[in-house]
Design a protein around this motif. Structure first.
Motif, PDB file in Angstrom:
ATOM      1  N   LEU A  97      -2.591  85.094 -32.046  1.00 26.26           N
ATOM      2  CA  LEU A  97      -2.418  83.670 -31.590  1.00 26.26           C
ATOM      3  C   LEU A  97      -2.833  83.843 -30.147  1.00 26.26           C
ATOM      4  O   LEU A  97      -1.886  84.349 -29.481  1.00 26.26           O
ATOM      5  N   VAL A  98      -3.849  83.364 -29.654  1.00 25.70           N
ATOM      6  CA  VAL A  98      -4.340  83.632 -28.083  1.00 25.70           C
ATOM      7  C   VAL A  98      -4.331  82.370 -27.409  1.00 25.70           C
ATOM      8  O   VAL A  98      -4.671  81.257 -27.762  1.00 25.70           O
ATOM      9  N   ASP A  99      -3.611  82.356 -26.131  1.00 36.71           N
ATOM     10  CA  ASP A  99      -3.581  81.123 -25.322  1.00 36.71           C
ATOM     11  C   ASP A  99      -3.880  81.724 -23.946  1.00 36.71           C
ATOM     12  O   ASP A  99      -3.525  82.955 -23.643  1.00 36.71           O
ATOM     13  N   THR A 107       3.655  74.383 -27.037  1.00 35.56           N
ATOM     14  CA  THR A 107       2.360  74.260 -27.788  1.00 35.56           C
ATOM     15  C   THR A 107       2.357  75.559 -28.702  1.00 35.56           C
ATOM     16  O   THR A 107       2.056  75.653 -29.771  1.00 35.56           O
ATOM     17  N   LEU A 108       2.799  76.828 -28.141  1.00 36.28           N
ATOM     18  CA  LEU A 108       2.566  77.973 -28.981  1.00 36.28           C
ATOM     19  C   LEU A 108       3.644  78.045 -29.998  1.00 36.28           C
ATOM     20  O   LEU A 108       3.265  78.682 -30.996  1.00 36.28           O
ATOM     21  N   SER A 109       4.901  77.553 -29.455  1.00 36.75           N
ATOM     22  CA  SER A 109       5.730  77.379 -30.692  1.00 36.75           C
ATOM     23  C   SER A 109       5.370  76.557 -32.164  1.00 36.75           C
ATOM     24  O   SER A 109       5.413  76.935 -32.940  1.00 36.75           O
ATOM     25  N   PHE A 110       4.650  75.474 -31.528  1.00 40.42           N
ATOM     26  CA  PHE A 110       4.183  74.459 -32.585  1.00 40.42           C
ATOM     27  C   PHE A 110       3.150  75.221 -33.422  1.00 40.42           C
ATOM     28  O   PHE A 110       3.140  75.187 -34.647  1.00 40.42           O
ATOM     29  N   ALA A 111       2.177  75.819 -32.650  1.00 40.36           N
ATOM     30  CA  ALA A 111       1.180  76.656 -33.370  1.00 40.36           C
ATOM     31  C   ALA A 111       1.456  78.008 -34.179  1.00 40.36           C
ATOM     32  O   ALA A 111       1.180  77.908 -35.294  1.00 40.36           O
ATOM     33  N   LYS A 112       2.609  78.820 -33.764  1.00 37.53           N
ATOM     34  CA  LYS A 112       3.084  79.723 -34.528  1.00 37.53           C
ATOM     35  C   LYS A 112       3.717  79.266 -35.679  1.00 37.53           C
ATOM     36  O   LYS A 112       3.544  79.678 -36.893  1.00 37.53           O
ATOM     37  N   GLU A 113       4.650  78.238 -35.429  1.00 44.57           N
ATOM     38  CA  GLU A 113       5.342  77.795 -36.775  1.00 44.57           C
ATOM     39  C   GLU A 113       4.394  77.001 -38.010  1.00 44.57           C
ATOM     40  O   GLU A 113       4.614  77.096 -38.861  1.00 44.57           O
ATOM     41  N   SER A 122       2.113  87.720 -40.401  1.00 43.52           N
ATOM     42  CA  SER A 122       2.772  87.852 -39.044  1.00 43.52           C
ATOM     43  C   SER A 122       1.870  86.952 -38.302  1.00 43.52           C
ATOM     44  O   SER A 122       0.739  86.687 -38.472  1.00 43.52           O
ATOM     45  N   VAL A 123       2.530  86.512 -36.980  1.00 44.73           N
ATOM     46  CA  VAL A 123       1.942  85.834 -36.034  1.00 44.73           C
ATOM     47  C   VAL A 123       2.296  86.370 -34.848  1.00 44.73           C
ATOM     48  O   VAL A 123       3.479  86.331 -34.479  1.00 44.73           O
ATOM     49  N   ARG A 124       1.507  87.151 -33.981  1.00 46.72           N
ATOM     50  CA  ARG A 124       1.841  87.479 -32.752  1.00 46.72           C
ATOM     51  C   ARG A 124       1.163  86.822 -31.715  1.00 46.72           C
ATOM     52  O   ARG A 124       0.168  86.468 -31.841  1.00 46.72           O
ATOM     53  N   ILE A 125       1.664  86.748 -30.472  1.00 52.73           N
ATOM     54  CA  ILE A 125       1.242  85.735 -29.332  1.00 52.73           C
ATOM     55  C   ILE A 125       0.738  86.734 -28.257  1.00 52.73           C
ATOM     56  O   ILE A 125       1.345  87.614 -27.903  1.00 52.73           O
ATOM     57  N   VAL A 126      -0.830  86.563 -27.886  1.00 55.32           N
ATOM     58  CA  VAL A 126      -1.131  87.047 -26.726  1.00 55.32           C
ATOM     59  C   VAL A 126      -1.354  85.828 -25.731  1.00 55.32           C
ATOM     60  O   VAL A 126      -2.344  85.109 -26.072  1.00 55.32           O
ATOM     61  N   ALA A 127      -0.687  85.948 -24.426  1.00 57.41           N
ATOM     62  CA  ALA A 127      -0.871  85.055 -23.549  1.00 57.41           C
ATOM     63  C   ALA A 127      -1.607  85.782 -22.229  1.00 57.41           C
ATOM     64  O   ALA A 127      -0.982  86.800 -21.894  1.00 57.41           O
ATOM     65  N   LEU A 128      -2.611  85.018 -21.945  1.00 57.51           N
ATOM     66  CA  LEU A 128      -3.361  85.659 -20.536  1.00 57.51           C
ATOM     67  C   LEU A 128      -2.182  85.781 -19.262  1.00 57.51           C
ATOM     68  O   LEU A 128      -2.044  86.801 -18.684  1.00 57.51           O
ATOM     69  N   LEU A 129      -1.410  84.761 -19.215  1.00 59.77           N
ATOM     70  CA  LEU A 129      -0.552  84.529 -18.095  1.00 59.77           C
ATOM     71  C   LEU A 129       0.678  83.946 -18.747  1.00 59.77           C
ATOM     72  O   LEU A 129       0.852  83.086 -19.705  1.00 59.77           O
ATOM     73  N   PRO A 132       7.679  82.575 -17.215  1.00 59.87           N
ATOM     74  CA  PRO A 132       8.760  82.154 -17.969  1.00 59.87           C
ATOM     75  C   PRO A 132       9.773  81.270 -17.434  1.00 59.87           C
ATOM     76  O   PRO A 132      10.769  80.683 -17.904  1.00 59.87           O
ATOM     77  N   GLU A 133       9.722  81.043 -15.998  1.00 61.32           N
ATOM     78  CA  GLU A 133      10.429  80.166 -15.520  1.00 61.32           C
ATOM     79  C   GLU A 133      10.592  78.570 -15.779  1.00 61.32           C
ATOM     80  O   GLU A 133      11.069  77.815 -15.515  1.00 61.32           O
ATOM     81  N   ARG A 134       9.297  78.424 -16.535  1.00 61.43           N
ATOM     82  CA  ARG A 134       8.877  77.069 -16.913  1.00 61.43           C
ATOM     83  C   ARG A 134       9.014  76.850 -18.436  1.00 61.43           C
ATOM     84  O   ARG A 134       8.693  75.748 -19.014  1.00 61.43           O
ATOM     85  N   ARG A 135       9.733  77.931 -18.989  1.00 62.90           N
ATOM     86  CA  ARG A 135      10.087  77.888 -20.510  1.00 62.90           C
ATOM     87  C   ARG A 135      10.926  76.746 -20.833  1.00 62.90           C
ATOM     88  O   ARG A 135      11.817  76.754 -20.362  1.00 62.90           O
ATOM     89  N   LYS A 136      10.649  75.978 -21.824  1.00 66.95           N
ATOM     90  CA  LYS A 136      11.163  74.905 -22.620  1.00 66.95           C
ATOM     91  C   LYS A 136      11.933  75.157 -24.199  1.00 66.95           C
ATOM     92  O   LYS A 136      12.514  74.753 -24.737  1.00 66.95           O
ATOM     93  N   ALA A 137      10.918  76.180 -24.708  1.00 66.90           N
ATOM     94  CA  ALA A 137      11.017  76.533 -26.123  1.00 66.90           C
ATOM     95  C   ALA A 137      11.543  77.998 -26.040  1.00 66.90           C
ATOM     96  O   ALA A 137      11.245  78.739 -25.192  1.00 66.90           O
ATOM     97  N   ALA A 138      12.154  78.346 -27.021  1.00 69.60           N
ATOM     98  CA  ALA A 138      12.733  79.767 -27.098  1.00 69.60           C
ATOM     99  C   ALA A 138      11.533  80.608 -27.801  1.00 69.60           C
ATOM    100  O   ALA A 138      11.375  80.849 -29.031  1.00 69.60           O
ATOM    101  N   ILE A 139      10.568  81.094 -26.897  1.00 69.31           N
ATOM    102  CA  ILE A 139       9.385  81.799 -27.413  1.00 69.31           C
ATOM    103  C   ILE A 139       9.185  82.801 -26.288  1.00 69.31           C
ATOM    104  O   ILE A 139       9.063  82.445 -25.250  1.00 69.31           O
ATOM    105  N   SER A 140       8.595  83.720 -26.836  1.00 73.44           N
ATOM    106  CA  SER A 140       7.812  84.702 -25.712  1.00 73.44           C
ATOM    107  C   SER A 140       6.567  85.397 -26.568  1.00 73.44           C
ATOM    108  O   SER A 140       6.499  85.344 -27.555  1.00 73.44           O
ATOM    109  N   ALA A 141       5.582  85.751 -25.483  1.00 72.35           N
ATOM    110  CA  ALA A 141       4.311  86.398 -25.885  1.00 72.35           C
ATOM    111  C   ALA A 141       4.876  88.093 -26.405  1.00 72.35           C
ATOM    112  O   ALA A 141       5.682  88.529 -25.874  1.00 72.35           O
ATOM    113  N   ASP A 142       4.059  88.249 -27.316  1.00 68.92           N
ATOM    114  CA  ASP A 142       4.089  89.690 -27.786  1.00 68.92           C
ATOM    115  C   ASP A 142       3.281  90.578 -26.777  1.00 68.92           C
ATOM    116  O   ASP A 142       3.496  91.972 -26.533  1.00 68.92           O
TER     117      ASP A 142
END
Length: 188
Positions: A97-99, A107-113, A122-129, A132-142
């Protein structure tokens, strides 16, 4: 008024990091790989990433999800709308999953679920940027391209009010100079 955009990551740094990300994904040996780009902001990054994956020996299929949480402003919304969904069968597939940017994570939590509920292997996340200080959902990029300072970024597919996506670098808007017709790139 002129918009001042300072360079955060230049073209060469982005190209090198995209190649590194593709190599790392290839090393994980995904099977029946489907790359799902979250539109609109990730379209340039996703295109460069799948080309780099090809050079790394992978032959992924490509799909798109268009999710809306921003509108024309600069603050994210808790309401996520599906404007375009993945059409391919994801059952049993490894998905990347690329964002463009992982901020609140909603958004990524919604998409992954959404993909996991369709029985993706499996669903792995790749984020260009990553911000983390803005995080509201319990998710991180792989896989993360760059840690991003708490600035409003544009370019390389990312926009401000639907402008500046075409810039070949990632820059940040200088506060107080957020509207106008001209761009001045001031390197940092």
């Amino acid at each position: 008024m002129t918009v001042h955009i300072n360079t955060l990551f230049d073209e060469d740094a982005i190209a090198a990091r995209v190649a590194d990300l593709a190599d790392a994904i290839s090393e994980s040996k995904p099977e029946n790989l489907l790359v799902v780009a979250v539109l609109k902001g990730s379209f340039i990054f996703a295109a460069d990433l799948v080309r780099a994956m090809h050079r790394s020996g992978l032959t992924p299929e490509m799909e798109f999800m268009h999710l809306s949480s921003y509108g024309a402003g600069t603050e994210g919304s808790e309401n996520i709308r599906v404007l375009r969904d993945v059409e391919s069968d994801v059952n049993g597939r490894d998905i990347i999953l690329v964002d463009d940017i992982l901020e609140s994570g909603r958004t990524l939590s919604f998409a992954k679920e959404r993909l996991l509920k369709r029985d993706a292997k499996s669903v792995r996340i790749v984020a260009l940027l990553d911000k983390p200080e803005r995080r509201k959902a319990a998710i991180s990029a792989d896989y993360v391209g760059f840690a991003c300072p708490d600035k409003f970024v544009v370019g390389y597919g990312m926009d401000m009010g639907h402008a500046w996506r075409q810039l070949p670098f990632i820059g940040y808007v200088v506060p107080g100079e957020e509207t106008g017709a001209d761009t001045e790139n001031e390197g940092d």
